[in-house]
Design a protein around this motif. Structure first.
Motif, short mmCIF file in Angstrom:
data_model
loop_
_atom_site.label_atom_id
_atom_site.label_comp_id
_atom_site.label_asym_id
_atom_site.label_seq_id
_atom_site.Cartn_x
_atom_site.Cartn_y
_atom_site.Cartn_z
N GLY A 12 0.80 -1.23 0.00
CA GLY A 12 0.00 0.00 0.00
C GLY A 12 0.83 1.27 0.00
N ASP A 13 2.11 1.17 0.34
CA ASP A 13 3.02 2.33 0.36
C ASP A 13 3.68 2.56 -0.99
N SER A 14 3.40 1.70 -1.95
CA SER A 14 4.16 1.64 -3.18
C SER A 14 3.35 2.13 -4.37
N PRO A 15 3.97 2.79 -5.35
CA PRO A 15 5.37 3.22 -5.33
C PRO A 15 5.53 4.48 -4.48
N HIS A 16 6.72 4.67 -3.98
CA HIS A 16 7.06 5.84 -3.17
C HIS A 16 8.13 6.63 -3.93
N VAL A 17 7.87 7.91 -4.16
CA VAL A 17 8.77 8.73 -4.97
C VAL A 17 9.41 9.81 -4.10
N ILE A 18 10.74 9.91 -4.21
CA ILE A 18 11.52 10.92 -3.50
C ILE A 18 12.14 11.83 -4.56
N THR A 19 11.88 13.14 -4.47
CA THR A 19 12.39 14.09 -5.45
C THR A 19 13.41 15.00 -4.78
N ALA A 20 14.68 14.81 -5.10
CA ALA A 20 15.77 15.55 -4.46
C ALA A 20 15.66 17.07 -4.66
N PRO A 21 15.40 17.57 -5.88
CA PRO A 21 15.36 19.02 -6.06
C PRO A 21 14.30 19.73 -5.22
N THR A 22 13.25 19.04 -4.84
CA THR A 22 12.21 19.64 -4.01
C THR A 22 12.78 20.04 -2.65
N THR A 23 13.63 19.19 -2.10
CA THR A 23 14.22 19.45 -0.79
C THR A 23 15.54 20.21 -0.89
N LEU A 24 16.38 19.81 -1.84
CA LEU A 24 17.74 20.35 -1.93
C LEU A 24 17.86 21.57 -2.83
N LYS A 42 12.29 -2.68 -5.27
CA LYS A 42 12.79 -2.27 -6.58
C LYS A 42 13.10 -0.78 -6.52
N VAL A 43 14.27 -0.41 -7.02
CA VAL A 43 14.73 0.99 -7.00
C VAL A 43 14.88 1.46 -8.44
N GLU A 44 14.36 2.64 -8.72
CA GLU A 44 14.56 3.28 -10.03
C GLU A 44 15.08 4.68 -9.78
N ILE A 45 16.05 5.09 -10.59
CA ILE A 45 16.69 6.39 -10.43
C ILE A 45 16.56 7.18 -11.72
N ALA A 46 16.12 8.44 -11.59
CA ALA A 46 16.02 9.35 -12.73
C ALA A 46 17.04 10.47 -12.55
N HIS A 47 17.70 10.82 -13.61
CA HIS A 47 18.69 11.89 -13.58
C HIS A 47 18.07 13.23 -13.95
N LYS A 48 16.91 13.16 -14.62
CA LYS A 48 16.20 14.38 -15.00
C LYS A 48 14.71 14.09 -14.90
N GLY A 49 14.02 14.81 -14.03
CA GLY A 49 12.58 14.60 -13.88
C GLY A 49 12.24 13.19 -13.43
N THR A 50 11.34 12.55 -14.19
CA THR A 50 10.95 11.17 -13.86
C THR A 50 11.22 10.22 -15.02
N VAL A 71 21.25 12.48 -9.22
CA VAL A 71 19.95 11.90 -8.87
C VAL A 71 18.90 12.99 -8.68
N ALA A 72 17.91 12.99 -9.57
CA ALA A 72 16.78 13.91 -9.43
C ALA A 72 15.66 13.23 -8.65
N THR A 73 15.31 12.02 -9.07
CA THR A 73 14.16 11.34 -8.49
C THR A 73 14.49 9.87 -8.25
N ILE A 74 14.00 9.35 -7.13
CA ILE A 74 14.13 7.93 -6.81
C ILE A 74 12.74 7.39 -6.58
N ARG A 75 12.43 6.28 -7.24
CA ARG A 75 11.13 5.62 -7.04
C ARG A 75 11.38 4.25 -6.43
N LEU A 76 10.77 4.01 -5.27
CA LEU A 76 10.88 2.73 -4.58
C LEU A 76 9.56 1.99 -4.76
N THR A 77 9.65 0.75 -5.22
CA THR A 77 8.46 -0.05 -5.48
C THR A 77 8.52 -1.33 -4.66
N TRP A 78 7.44 -1.63 -3.99
CA TRP A 78 7.32 -2.83 -3.16
C TRP A 78 7.47 -4.09 -4.00
#
Length: 89
Positions: A12-24, A42-50, A71-78
């Motif tokens: 139920g927590d998945s996918p979870h997206v963390i966007t570095a530019p929003t915080t940093l 499962k980990v997915e990494i985006a260098h630009k946007g999503t 790293v712009a965005t990281i998506r974690l999937t259950w």
């Protein structure tokens, strides 16, 4: 610094997206992701946007070092019930 963790990451927590530019205000280039639970994530990494270019699975007690990546965005999937810690800067 981006700090994100979930000791009970379930479907139920998945996918979870963390966007570095929003915080940093920029992409992250250091940090780590660590699986603390017994399951897989499962980990997915985006260098630009999503536009995710990198995809892999972390298993129990695995860590992945973000040092040197752009790293712009990281998506974690259950995959199975687990927990994780993510720190990026």
């Amino acid at each position: 610094m981006v700090v994100d963790e979930d000791s009970s990451f379930v479907t139920g927590d998945s996918p979870h997206v963390i966007t570095a530019p929003t915080t940093l205000g920029r992409n992250a280039n250091r940090g780590y992701i660590r699986v603390d639970g017994t399951g897989d994530i499962k980990v997915e990494i985006a260098h630009k946007g999503t536009s995710y270019l990198t995809q892999f699975t972390l298993k129990n007690a695995d860590s992945f070092d973000l040092t040197g990546l752009d790293v712009a965005t990281i998506r974690l999937t259950w995959v199975s019930d687990s927990g994780y810690r993510l720190v990026a800067w």
